[in-house]
Design a protein around this motif. Structure first.
Motif, PDB file in Angstrom:
ATOM      1  N   LEU A 285      27.127   1.293  19.083  1.00 44.21           N
ATOM      2  CA  LEU A 285      25.984   1.701  19.900  1.00 44.21           C
ATOM      3  C   LEU A 285      25.060   2.656  19.136  1.00 44.21           C
ATOM      4  CD1 LEU A 285      27.597   2.145  23.424  1.00 44.21           C
ATOM      5  CD2 LEU A 285      26.066   0.340  22.646  1.00 44.21           C
ATOM      6  N   CYS A 286      25.641   3.579  18.391  1.00 39.44           N
ATOM      7  CA  CYS A 286      24.837   4.510  17.594  1.00 39.44           C
ATOM      8  C   CYS A 286      24.072   3.779  16.499  1.00 39.44           C
ATOM      9  CB  CYS A 286      25.713   5.599  16.988  1.00 39.44           C
ATOM     10  SG  CYS A 286      26.296   6.793  18.197  1.00 39.44           S
ATOM     11  N   SER A 287      24.728   2.849  15.826  1.00 41.82           N
ATOM     12  CA  SER A 287      24.036   2.113  14.768  1.00 41.82           C
ATOM     13  C   SER A 287      22.927   1.232  15.350  1.00 41.82           C
ATOM     14  CB  SER A 287      25.022   1.278  13.961  1.00 41.82           C
ATOM     15  OG  SER A 287      25.631   0.304  14.786  1.00 41.82           O
TER      16      SER A 287
ATOM     17  N   ALA B 100      21.189   1.973  18.049  1.00 40.23           N
ATOM     18  CA  ALA B 100      20.105   2.904  18.401  1.00 40.23           C
ATOM     19  C   ALA B 100      19.318   3.309  17.169  1.00 40.23           C
ATOM     20  CB  ALA B 100      20.687   4.129  19.102  1.00 40.23           C
ATOM     21  N   VAL B 101      20.007   3.543  16.052  1.00 38.95           N
ATOM     22  CA  VAL B 101      19.322   3.902  14.814  1.00 38.95           C
ATOM     23  C   VAL B 101      18.470   2.751  14.326  1.00 38.95           C
ATOM     24  CG1 VAL B 101      19.706   4.438  12.375  1.00 38.95           C
ATOM     25  CG2 VAL B 101      20.982   5.659  14.131  1.00 38.95           C
TER      26      VAL B 101
ATOM     27  N   ALA C  99      31.396   3.258  20.203  1.00 40.72           N
ATOM     28  CA  ALA C  99      30.417   4.328  20.045  1.00 40.72           C
ATOM     29  C   ALA C  99      29.662   4.172  18.729  1.00 40.72           C
ATOM     30  CB  ALA C  99      31.114   5.686  20.103  1.00 40.72           C
ATOM     31  N   LEU C 100      30.346   3.800  17.647  1.00 39.65           N
ATOM     32  CA  LEU C 100      29.692   3.586  16.360  1.00 39.65           C
ATOM     33  C   LEU C 100      28.710   2.426  16.412  1.00 39.65           C
ATOM     34  CD1 LEU C 100      32.494   4.184  13.741  1.00 39.65           C
ATOM     35  CD2 LEU C 100      30.191   5.100  13.680  1.00 39.65           C
TER      36      LEU C 100
END
Length: 97
Positions: A9-11, A13-14, A6-7
C-alpha cells in the motif's frame, strides 16, 4: 503478512504521487501549463506594481502630503501625533506616488 500488505500500500501511494504517474498526462496539458508560468516583463510590471516605501519620499512629496492633510483638522492632529504618512493614509488612502 500485515507488513507485506502495508508495504504494498505504501509503495502504491508513492507511485501514485510520484512523477512517474504524472508523466502519463497528454503533451497538450503540459504545454498549456508552461505557457501560463511565464510572461513578458512589461506585462508583469503592469500586473505587479512596485510600491515605494514611505521612507523614500522626497521633501517636496512630503510637503505636498502635509498641505493636503492640513486642510482637515483631524488629519492635522493625527499628523502631529503619528506622522504625516500615517495621517495621510488614514484619511485619504494610499499615497499616490
Amino acid at each position: 503478512m500485515k507488513i507485506l500488505i502495508a508495504l504494498v500500500l505504501c509503495s502504491l501511494a508513492v507511485y501514485v504521487t510520484s512523477d512517474a504517474a504524472l508523466d502519463s498526462q497528454p503533451a497538450e496539458d503540459a504545454l498549456a501549463l508552461e505557457e501560463g508560468l511565464f510572461m513578458v516583463k512589461d506585462e508583469a510590471s503592469a500586473v505587479v506594481r512596485q510600491k515605494r516605501a514611505a521612507g523614500h519620499l522626497s521633501l517636496t512629496q512630503l510637503e505636498s502630503l502635509r498641505e493636503v492633510c492640513e486642510s482637515n483638522v483631524a488629519c492635522e492632529h493625527m499628523m502631529d501625533t503619528n506622522g504625516i504618512i500615517a495621517a495621510y493614509n488614514a484619511y485619504y488612502g494610499p499615497i499616490p506616488y
